[in-house]
Design an enzyme around this catalytic site. Structure first.
Site, PDB file in Angstrom:
ATOM      1  CE  LYS A  65      14.468  27.330  16.081  1.00 51.51           C
ATOM      2  NZ  LYS A  65      13.283  28.125  16.369  1.00 51.51           N
ATOM      3  CB  ALA A 130       8.681  30.629  13.380  1.00 52.55           C
ATOM      4  CG  ASN A 150       4.199  31.823   3.160  1.00 54.23           C
ATOM      5  OD1 ASN A 150       4.724  32.701   3.854  1.00 54.23           O
ATOM      6  ND2 ASN A 150       4.902  30.936   2.486  1.00 54.23           N
TER       7      ASN A 150
END
Ligand code: NDP
Length: 270
Positions: A65, A130, A150
């Site tokens: 992507k 994402a 995270n």
């Protein structure tokens, strides 16, 4: 016959051909939608070959992507903000790039799951590609706050810096084990569910929440949705609805017609 494909590596598991063929049949459009396995180093070559063989566009998935983003002559607002592209349109010898992931997620949450985002406290676990794609569309729905947790804290911090919004906060994944208040919406955007792993989150965080795993699975349950429901979540779902909705937005970009998603989603009920 219109020619489309989905590029990714690996790509065998992709449901995009089934979803796009189902949309095409709603409009009697003849579609040749294939899967193209392209490792990063062969992506440009593979994309050029596909377009010059008559391809009108493509979907792009992991790990391509960000590379697709760099190749586009024109970008949608969402793609520019996410710095990644999941939908390509070959228009007049120019490559246009779109990112429909975040809008697909919002559409699924609001219209298929009948949940609101406005005023809600949101926890997103994971700070990869994402998460980058879903932050701006979620912010547009006026949540109360979005906390990004995270394992590598610096990645969550740089996302907060990139989107530069007072509603965004970054925390270390380790902090989730000692949370004392629940969130309204918890989104799992890690790839931990792939390995069937539970995330280290305090039970309290799930109490009464809506839990959403971006990952999807044929039985519509994931390690995360099971963990959330066992710990008091009100509702939990996987990411198949997001996949179908982002695909529907892509279909509209290619063909200018909005497909029905409910009948396609119903096909995937276990
Ligand atoms: P990335 O590889 O870009 O990011 C993965 C993230 O998961 C990172 O934040 C990483 O942390 C974290 N992570 C990985 N393993 C663990 C673990 N064991 N414990 C805690 N954190 C972990 O992946 P993407 O962002 O592209 O994808 C994330 C998920 O979203 C995937 O499951 C993917 O299939 C799904 N997805 C679904 C879509 C849909 O339409 N439903 C669309 C797009 C993605 P760190 O930074 O520390 O490495």
């Amino acid at each position: 016959m219109y020619k489309l494909t989905v590029f990714g590596h690996p790509i065998d598991h992709s449901l995009s051909p089934v979803i796009q063929q189902a949309f095409a049949s709603q409009f009697d459009i003849e579609l040749d939608y294939s899967k193209t396995d392209a490792p990063l180093e062969l992506f440009v070559e593979s994309l050029n070959a596909f377009l010059h063989e008559g391809g009108m566009g493509a979907n792009v998935t992991v790990p391509l992507k960000e590379e697709a983003f760099k190749l586009c002559a024109e970008l949608s607002k969402e793609a520019r903000l996410a710095q990644s592209v999941n939908t390509l349109l070959w228009q007049g010898e120019r490559l246009q790039g779109f990112n429909t992931d975040g809008l697909g997620l919002v559409q699924d949450i609001r219209h298929n799951q009948n949940q609101t985002i406005e005023g809600k406290s949101i926890l997103i676990i994971g700070a990869g590609g994402a998460t980058k794609g879903i932050i701006a569309p979620l912010l547009n729905q006026s949540p109360q706050s979005i906390t990004i947790a995270n394992r590598t804290l610096s990645k969550a911090e740089s996302l907060c810096k990139h989107f530069d919004n007072v509603k965004l906060h970054a925390i270390d994944l380790d902090k989730l084990a000692s949370l004392t208040e629940p969130f309204d919406l918890i989104i799992n955007a890690t790839s931990a569910s792939l390995g069937g792993e539970e995330l280290p989150i305090a039970k309290t965080a799930f109490k009464g929440c809506f839990a959403y795993d971006l990952m999807y699975s044929p039985d519509r349950e994931t390690a995360f949705t099971k963990q959330a429901l066992a710990h008091g979540a009100k509702v939990a779902c996987d990411g198949l609805g997001m996949l179908v909705e982002q695909g529907a937005l892509g279909f509209e970009i290619w063909f200018g017609q909005k497909p029905q998603t409910k009948q396609v989603l119903d096909k995937f009920q276990p």
